[in-house]
Design a protein around this motif. Structure first.
Motif, PDB file in Angstrom:
ATOM      1  N   ALA A 169       3.777 -19.471   5.402  1.00  4.96           N
ATOM      2  CA  ALA A 169       2.502 -18.864   5.003  1.00  4.96           C
ATOM      3  C   ALA A 169       1.745 -19.788   4.049  1.00  4.96           C
ATOM      4  CB  ALA A 169       2.765 -17.518   4.330  1.00  4.96           C
ATOM      5  N   PRO A 170       0.445 -19.659   4.030  1.00  4.59           N
ATOM      6  CA  PRO A 170      -0.354 -20.501   3.135  1.00  4.59           C
ATOM      7  C   PRO A 170      -0.054 -20.210   1.664  1.00  4.59           C
ATOM      8  CG  PRO A 170      -1.756 -18.931   4.306  1.00  4.59           C
ATOM      9  CD  PRO A 170      -0.377 -18.772   4.839  1.00  4.59           C
ATOM     10  N   LEU A 171      -0.127 -21.240   0.869  1.00  5.43           N
ATOM     11  CA  LEU A 171       0.044 -21.100  -0.569  1.00  5.43           C
ATOM     12  C   LEU A 171      -1.254 -20.612  -1.199  1.00  5.43           C
ATOM     13  CD1 LEU A 171       1.873 -24.491  -1.262  1.00  5.43           C
ATOM     14  CD2 LEU A 171       2.913 -22.212  -1.149  1.00  5.43           C
ATOM     15  N   THR A 172      -1.145 -19.917  -2.309  1.00  5.43           N
ATOM     16  CA  THR A 172      -2.299 -19.562  -3.110  1.00  5.43           C
ATOM     17  C   THR A 172      -2.240 -20.350  -4.416  1.00  5.43           C
ATOM     18  OG1 THR A 172      -1.172 -17.678  -4.133  1.00  5.43           O
ATOM     19  CG2 THR A 172      -2.479 -17.240  -2.138  1.00  5.43           C
ATOM     20  N   TRP A 173      -3.381 -20.453  -5.065  1.00  4.09           N
ATOM     21  CA  TRP A 173      -3.476 -21.239  -6.289  1.00  4.09           C
ATOM     22  C   TRP A 173      -2.981 -20.434  -7.488  1.00  4.09           C
ATOM     23  CZ3 TRP A 173      -3.952 -26.200  -6.708  1.00  4.09           C
ATOM     24  CH2 TRP A 173      -4.275 -26.772  -7.943  1.00  4.09           C
ATOM     25  N   SER A 174      -2.201 -21.074  -8.331  1.00  6.64           N
ATOM     26  CA  SER A 174      -1.717 -20.472  -9.567  1.00  6.64           C
ATOM     27  C   SER A 174      -2.334 -21.219 -10.741  1.00  6.64           C
ATOM     28  CB  SER A 174      -0.193 -20.557  -9.646  1.00  6.64           C
ATOM     29  OG  SER A 174       0.247 -20.282 -10.960  1.00  6.64           O
ATOM     30  N   VAL A 175      -3.133 -20.534 -11.508  1.00  5.27           N
ATOM     31  CA  VAL A 175      -3.755 -21.143 -12.683  1.00  5.27           C
ATOM     32  C   VAL A 175      -2.675 -21.561 -13.688  1.00  5.27           C
ATOM     33  CG1 VAL A 175      -5.285 -20.707 -14.655  1.00  5.27           C
ATOM     34  CG2 VAL A 175      -5.938 -19.954 -12.361  1.00  5.27           C
ATOM     35  N   SER A 176      -1.665 -20.722 -13.876  1.00  9.24           N
ATOM     36  CA  SER A 176      -0.623 -21.059 -14.853  1.00  9.24           C
ATOM     37  C   SER A 176       0.165 -22.299 -14.427  1.00  9.24           C
ATOM     38  CB  SER A 176       0.299 -19.870 -15.116  1.00  9.24           C
ATOM     39  OG  SER A 176       0.957 -19.476 -13.936  1.00  9.24           O
ATOM     40  N   LEU A 177       0.503 -22.427 -13.137  1.00  7.51           N
ATOM     41  CA  LEU A 177       1.178 -23.641 -12.674  1.00  7.51           C
ATOM     42  C   LEU A 177       0.277 -24.858 -12.826  1.00  7.51           C
ATOM     43  CD1 LEU A 177       2.955 -22.420  -9.390  1.00  7.51           C
ATOM     44  CD2 LEU A 177       4.050 -23.005 -11.578  1.00  7.51           C
ATOM     45  N   ALA A 178      -1.009 -24.688 -12.518  1.00  5.08           N
ATOM     46  CA  ALA A 178      -1.955 -25.801 -12.649  1.00  5.08           C
ATOM     47  C   ALA A 178      -2.069 -26.250 -14.105  1.00  5.08           C
ATOM     48  CB  ALA A 178      -3.317 -25.408 -12.094  1.00  5.08           C
ATOM     49  N   GLN A 179      -2.052 -25.310 -15.036  1.00  4.65           N
ATOM     50  CA  GLN A 179      -2.123 -25.671 -16.451  1.00  4.65           C
ATOM     51  C   GLN A 179      -0.877 -26.438 -16.887  1.00  4.65           C
ATOM     52  OE1 GLN A 179      -2.838 -21.739 -18.044  1.00  4.65           O
ATOM     53  NE2 GLN A 179      -5.060 -22.037 -18.061  1.00  4.65           N
ATOM     54  N   MET A 180       0.292 -26.022 -16.416  1.00  3.06           N
ATOM     55  CA  MET A 180       1.522 -26.756 -16.745  1.00  3.06           C
ATOM     56  C   MET A 180       1.492 -28.147 -16.119  1.00  3.06           C
ATOM     57  SD  MET A 180       4.598 -23.909 -16.715  1.00  3.06           S
ATOM     58  CE  MET A 180       4.552 -23.657 -14.951  1.00  3.06           C
ATOM     59  N   ALA A 181       1.032 -28.232 -14.870  1.00  7.65           N
ATOM     60  CA  ALA A 181       0.934 -29.526 -14.195  1.00  7.65           C
ATOM     61  C   ALA A 181      -0.029 -30.441 -14.936  1.00  7.65           C
ATOM     62  CB  ALA A 181       0.490 -29.332 -12.742  1.00  7.65           C
ATOM     63  N   GLU A 182      -1.134 -29.875 -15.401  1.00  6.46           N
ATOM     64  CA  GLU A 182      -2.110 -30.665 -16.137  1.00  6.46           C
ATOM     65  C   GLU A 182      -1.526 -31.189 -17.454  1.00  6.46           C
ATOM     66  OE1 GLU A 182      -6.801 -30.393 -17.322  1.00  6.46           O
ATOM     67  OE2 GLU A 182      -5.655 -28.527 -17.269  1.00  6.46           O
ATOM     68  N   GLN A 183      -0.774 -30.352 -18.131  1.00  4.45           N
ATOM     69  CA  GLN A 183      -0.118 -30.768 -19.381  1.00  4.45           C
ATOM     70  C   GLN A 183       0.774 -31.982 -19.129  1.00  4.45           C
ATOM     71  OE1 GLN A 183       2.344 -27.637 -21.006  1.00  4.45           O
ATOM     72  NE2 GLN A 183       3.417 -29.022 -22.367  1.00  4.45           N
ATOM     73  N   TRP A 184       1.557 -31.934 -18.054  1.00  5.11           N
ATOM     74  CA  TRP A 184       2.484 -33.020 -17.747  1.00  5.11           C
ATOM     75  C   TRP A 184       1.730 -34.273 -17.279  1.00  5.11           C
ATOM     76  CZ3 TRP A 184       7.239 -33.220 -19.393  1.00  5.11           C
ATOM     77  CH2 TRP A 184       8.113 -34.180 -18.878  1.00  5.11           C
ATOM     78  N   ALA A 185       0.743 -34.075 -16.416  1.00  2.00           N
ATOM     79  CA  ALA A 185      -0.029 -35.211 -15.898  1.00  2.00           C
ATOM     80  C   ALA A 185      -0.822 -35.889 -17.013  1.00  2.00           C
ATOM     81  CB  ALA A 185      -0.963 -34.750 -14.779  1.00  2.00           C
ATOM     82  N   ASP A 186      -1.438 -35.100 -17.894  1.00  2.00           N
ATOM     83  CA  ASP A 186      -2.236 -35.672 -18.977  1.00  2.00           C
ATOM     84  C   ASP A 186      -1.390 -36.490 -19.953  1.00  2.00           C
ATOM     85  OD1 ASP A 186      -4.549 -34.642 -17.895  1.00  2.00           O
ATOM     86  OD2 ASP A 186      -4.758 -33.029 -19.376  1.00  2.00           O
ATOM     87  N   ALA A 187      -0.110 -36.180 -20.038  1.00  3.30           N
ATOM     88  CA  ALA A 187       0.800 -36.960 -20.888  1.00  3.30           C
ATOM     89  C   ALA A 187       1.274 -38.229 -20.168  1.00  3.30           C
ATOM     90  CB  ALA A 187       1.988 -36.103 -21.310  1.00  3.30           C
ATOM     91  N   CYS A 188       0.842 -38.388 -18.906  1.00 12.71           N
ATOM     92  CA  CYS A 188       1.205 -39.554 -18.087  1.00 12.71           C
ATOM     93  C   CYS A 188       2.719 -39.730 -17.965  1.00 12.71           C
ATOM     94  CB  CYS A 188       0.540 -40.828 -18.623  1.00 12.71           C
ATOM     95  SG  CYS A 188      -1.265 -40.783 -18.414  1.00 12.71           S
ATOM     96  N   ASN A 189       3.397 -38.614 -17.771  1.00 17.38           N
ATOM     97  CA  ASN A 189       4.843 -38.617 -17.563  1.00 17.38           C
ATOM     98  C   ASN A 189       5.137 -38.802 -16.080  1.00 17.38           C
ATOM     99  OD1 ASN A 189       5.784 -38.040 -20.253  1.00 17.38           O
ATOM    100  ND2 ASN A 189       4.946 -35.990 -19.991  1.00 17.38           N
ATOM    101  N   PHE A 190       5.479 -40.010 -15.688  1.00 20.86           N
ATOM    102  CA  PHE A 190       5.811 -40.268 -14.284  1.00 20.86           C
ATOM    103  C   PHE A 190       7.308 -40.096 -14.079  1.00 20.86           C
ATOM    104  CE2 PHE A 190       5.974 -43.466 -10.607  1.00 20.86           C
ATOM    105  CZ  PHE A 190       5.730 -42.480  -9.676  1.00 20.86           C
ATOM    106  N   LYS A 191       7.743 -38.871 -14.303  1.00 19.56           N
ATOM    107  CA  LYS A 191       9.134 -38.474 -14.096  1.00 19.56           C
ATOM    108  C   LYS A 191       9.146 -36.967 -13.947  1.00 19.56           C
ATOM    109  CE  LYS A 191       9.924 -38.278 -19.066  1.00 19.56           C
ATOM    110  NZ  LYS A 191      10.654 -38.805 -20.184  1.00 19.56           N
TER     111      LYS A 191
END
Length: 182
Positions: free
Chosen positions: A61-83
């Motif tokens: 089934a298609p995925l739906t967008w999660s604002v809370s997951l996106a915020q956590m992903a943004e926190q990790w990406a903005d810290a430039c953690n490539f792990k």
């Protein structure tokens, strides 16, 4: 063929109309930057469309967008953690895919990297990987973010780092047969 093309588009439309799990934001007097909002919506839609186009081919089934997951992903990406996060962003388990590259690296290429090992997937000898997380049938939500980072590949210039988080987490040992369909 037409239904194969229409399903991702209809999924995207349904997601736009009903698919976020965001709660209503309090009213404020400031006005957000319309260009930033359009870019953010376009990126969210690109992540959903790229993931759901693969999922439909695997009876997921298609995925739906999660604002809370996106915020956590943004926190990790903005810290430039490539792990991998190793689960530190939340007490609740989540799945994740992370990729980075220099040069022109749009969302479609990032998700393409996640699923590049699809052709080597063998149900008789399954391997848990990026592809299996993308198509994991019991996963229902997605949240992703991207950041430009200068320190990921020293001497190679800025890189785009993509972080995608999934709920419920996929790649659960013992559950692959009922969750990954070719």
């Amino acid at each position: 063929m037409i239904s194969f093309l229409l399903f991702p588009l209809l999924t995207l439309l349904a997601t736009l109309l009903h698919g976020t799990n965001a709660s209503a934001a309090p009213a404020t007097h400031s006005h957000p930057d319309p260009t930033s909002i359009r870019r953010s919506i376009a990126q969210r839609n690109a992540f959903l469309l790229a993931h759901n186009a693969v999922r439909v081919r695997h009876n997921a089934a298609p995925l739906t967008w999660s604002v809370s997951l996106a915020q956590m992903a943004e926190q990790w990406a903005d810290a430039c953690n490539f792990k991998h996060t190793n689960g530190i962003l939340s007490d609740d388990p989540y799945g994740e895919n992370i990729v980075a590259a220099t040069g022109n690296f749009p969302v479609s290429a990032a998700v393409g990297t996640f699923v590049q090992d699809e052709s080597s997937y063998n149900p008789a000898h399954p391997v848990y990987n990026h592809f299996t997380q993308v198509v994991w049938k019991s996963t229902t939500q997605l949240g992703c973010a991207a950041s430009t980072c200068n320190n990921i590949f020293p001497g190679k210039g800025p890189a785009t780092l993509y972080v995608c988080l999934y709920n419920p987490a996929g790649n659960i040992v013992g559950d692959i047969v009922q969750n990954v369909h070719l």
